[in-house]
Enzyme design. Structure first.
Site, PDB file in Angstrom:
ATOM      1  N   ASN A   5       0.874  -1.167   0.000  1.00 21.20           N
ATOM      2  CA  ASN A   5       0.000   0.000   0.000  1.00 21.20           C
ATOM      3  C   ASN A   5       0.914   1.221   0.000  1.00 21.20           C
ATOM      4  O   ASN A   5       1.406   1.635   1.045  1.00 21.20           O
ATOM      5  CB  ASN A   5      -0.904  -0.039   1.239  1.00 21.20           C
ATOM      6  CG  ASN A   5      -1.861   1.133   1.300  1.00 21.20           C
ATOM      7  OD1 ASN A   5      -1.741   2.085   0.526  1.00 21.20           O
ATOM      8  ND2 ASN A   5      -2.803   1.069   2.216  1.00 21.20           N
ATOM      9  N   ARG A  70      -2.541  -1.801  -3.600  1.00 22.99           N
ATOM     10  CA  ARG A  70      -3.720  -0.961  -3.446  1.00 22.99           C
ATOM     11  C   ARG A  70      -3.576   0.209  -4.418  1.00 22.99           C
ATOM     12  O   ARG A  70      -2.550   0.896  -4.424  1.00 22.99           O
ATOM     13  CB  ARG A  70      -3.799  -0.433  -2.022  1.00 22.99           C
ATOM     14  CG  ARG A  70      -4.917   0.570  -1.854  1.00 22.99           C
ATOM     15  CD  ARG A  70      -4.998   1.052  -0.424  1.00 22.99           C
ATOM     16  NE  ARG A  70      -6.111   1.953  -0.270  1.00 22.99           N
ATOM     17  CZ  ARG A  70      -6.029   3.156   0.303  1.00 22.99           C
ATOM     18  NH1 ARG A  70      -4.881   3.584   0.774  1.00 22.99           N
ATOM     19  NH2 ARG A  70      -7.090   3.906   0.405  1.00 22.99           N
ATOM     20  N   HIS A 159     -12.430   3.615  -0.355  1.00 27.21           N
ATOM     21  CA  HIS A 159     -12.440   2.647   0.761  1.00 27.21           C
ATOM     22  C   HIS A 159     -13.203   1.383   0.369  1.00 27.21           C
ATOM     23  O   HIS A 159     -13.685   0.650   1.229  1.00 27.21           O
ATOM     24  CB  HIS A 159     -13.122   3.214   2.025  1.00 27.21           C
ATOM     25  CG  HIS A 159     -12.360   4.291   2.737  1.00 27.21           C
ATOM     26  ND1 HIS A 159     -12.991   5.322   3.382  1.00 27.21           N
ATOM     27  CD2 HIS A 159     -11.036   4.485   2.917  1.00 27.21           C
ATOM     28  CE1 HIS A 159     -12.085   6.118   3.936  1.00 27.21           C
ATOM     29  NE2 HIS A 159     -10.890   5.634   3.661  1.00 27.21           N
ATOM     30  N   ARG A 220     -10.109  16.328   6.506  1.00 26.58           N
ATOM     31  CA  ARG A 220     -10.917  16.721   5.342  1.00 26.58           C
ATOM     32  C   ARG A 220     -12.298  17.194   5.790  1.00 26.58           C
ATOM     33  O   ARG A 220     -12.892  16.625   6.702  1.00 26.58           O
ATOM     34  CB  ARG A 220     -11.094  15.551   4.377  1.00 26.58           C
ATOM     35  CG  ARG A 220      -9.834  15.149   3.686  1.00 26.58           C
ATOM     36  CD  ARG A 220     -10.107  14.023   2.681  1.00 26.58           C
ATOM     37  NE  ARG A 220      -8.938  13.173   2.602  1.00 26.58           N
ATOM     38  CZ  ARG A 220      -8.964  11.848   2.554  1.00 26.58           C
ATOM     39  NH1 ARG A 220     -10.118  11.199   2.537  1.00 26.58           N
ATOM     40  NH2 ARG A 220      -7.854  11.168   2.506  1.00 26.58           N
ATOM     41  N   GLU A 363      -7.874  -4.458   5.166  1.00 24.20           N
ATOM     42  CA  GLU A 363      -7.733  -4.210   3.723  1.00 24.20           C
ATOM     43  C   GLU A 363      -6.604  -5.043   3.124  1.00 24.20           C
ATOM     44  O   GLU A 363      -6.713  -5.508   1.993  1.00 24.20           O
ATOM     45  CB  GLU A 363      -7.492  -2.715   3.484  1.00 24.20           C
ATOM     46  CG  GLU A 363      -8.753  -1.895   3.743  1.00 24.20           C
ATOM     47  CD  GLU A 363      -8.497  -0.404   3.909  1.00 24.20           C
ATOM     48  OE1 GLU A 363      -7.965  -0.023   4.978  1.00 24.20           O
ATOM     49  OE2 GLU A 363      -8.813   0.366   2.998  1.00 24.20           O
TER      50      GLU A 363
END
Ligand code: ADP
Length: 377
Positions: A5, A70, A159, A220, A363
């Protein structure tokens, strides 16, 4: 399977033995390109290779069968895990304008891994893929259709690997097939997003064309009137990059109270800090708004699943988000909710028409499975 990742400033890796899905090694190389860190992604991957070699798990091992990467943005083109070819890499490059903060690092990770082991299949697993099933009514923005088409302005969602994994795991926790279960998944990490999953198929999600839309996140803003952007440009005189940085890096919890870590916000709230309280309240209000929205989207909800750093660990966020929702069929059990535990678990009361679950996301495992499935042909 080696899973990589590659983010803008870090590379997370995990080496998995797929015979029994055990973790052979894992870690993170941080501060890429920063003082005190390694110079670039190539050096980071070499550091990973050295680390593994030190544990007799070298990247030259004949047992290493594939590398899974990823990749954040797959656009409308990549809707499934994909074997990387030159053409695929060009396709991922073509999506950089849609994900300028993320795709370049993902691409570098793939290029460096290919250089190290050109003989191995490299598989790209896209964060957007699980949301490719969004109906047009949920995926389209109500703007000029030609402009939207020309510039790829639509909702892709992110996601996805986590939402797919957690919605399946939540169904398993209920002892049911994913196809029978309607789930609202709340992925609350540093980035945060919710999704509505009907019978294993994603039908709505809060992130949009970029990961900026939707929930309040660590740094964010989430949803914001686009009119505020014009105002920042015309009245505050900020240029595009400054507004981008403001909304992606200096907003959310950090912008509201100066901290983006929910643990620190909890500590400050306990001391009566009003800014921390407000940040928490804005965060929870947005979350509840989407729980209501996705309940209406799905019509029937079987389970609400909390995951990622905040979702798995913050009993306070879960309690506030699920408070007074009895009329929607949601009854939390305060004792179960307060227990700290590792695995998937129910935190709703017995007999709650809608189950509430905490489901740790994984993940890397999901990417390893996808990579394994594809590499096996
Ligand atoms: P990322 O999106 O970077 O993968 P994570 O899913 O690991 O992030 O979530 C990181 C966030 O989880 C932290 O910023 C922090 O706010 C939150 N978090 C981690 N542990 C706890 C905890 N015990 N209580 C509350 N929040 C926590």
């Amino acid at each position: 399977m080696l899973v990589l990742n590659s983010g803008s400033s870090s590379v997370k890796y995990r080496l998995m033995d797929m015979a029994d899905e055990t973790r052979l090694a894992s870690g993170t190389v941080e501060r890429i390109g920063e003082p005190g860190g390694v110079a670039d992604h190539a050096s980071a991957l070499r550091a990973v290779a050295d680390e593994l070699a030190g544990q007799d798990l070298g990247l030259d091992s004949p047992r290493l069968a594939a590398v899974g990467h990823r990749v954040v943005h797959g656009g409308t083109r990549f809707t499934e895990p994909t074997l990387v070819t030159d053409e695929v890499l060009d396709g991922i490059r073509a999506l950089v304008p849609l994900a300028p903060l993320h795709n370049p690092a993902n691409i570098t990770g793939i290029e460096v891994a290919r250089d190290l082991r050109p003989d191995l299949p490299q598989v790209a697993v896209f964060d957007t893929a699980f949301h490719a099933t969004l109906p047009e009514a949920a995926a389209r923005y109500a703007i000029d259709a030609g402009t939207a088409e020309r510039y790829g302005i639509r909702r892709y969602g992110f996601h996805g690997t986590s939402h797919a994994y957690v919605s399946r795991a939540a169904a398993a926790l209920l002892g049911r097939e994913p196809g029978e279960v309607n789930a609202v998944v709340l992925h609350l990490g540093n980035g945060a997003s919710a999704s509505a999953v009907r019978g294993g198929v994603c039908v709505d999600t809060t992130m949009g064309m970029t990961p900026l839309e939707g929930l309040v996140m660590g740094t964010r803003s989430g949803d914001l009137d686009p009119g505020a952007v014009f105002h920042l440009a015309r009245v505050a005189g900020l240029d595009t990059d400054a507004i981008d940085t403001l909304l992606n890096k200096k907003s959310g919890l950090l912008g509201l109270c100066g901290d983006n870590d929910m643990r620190e916000i909890g500590r400050r709230m306990a001391e009566g800090d009003a800014d921390a309280r407000l940040a928490f309240d804005v965060y929870v209000h947005r979350l509840r708004r989407y729980v209501g929205a996705f309940t209406a989207v799905l019509g029937r909800v079987d389970v609400i699943a909390f995951t990622a750093g905040v979702g798995e660990n913050s009993a306070a966020v879960r309690a506030a988000a699920m408070r007074d929702l009895e009329n929607l069929g949601v009854v939390l059990d305060p004792v179960r909710n307060a227990v700290r535990a590792g695995g998937p678990r129910l935190v709703s009361a017995d007999g709650s028409p809608v189950a509430v679950a905490v489901v740790p996301t994984d993940e890397e495992l999901a990417i390893a499975r996808d990579t394994y499935a594809l590499a096996q042909g």
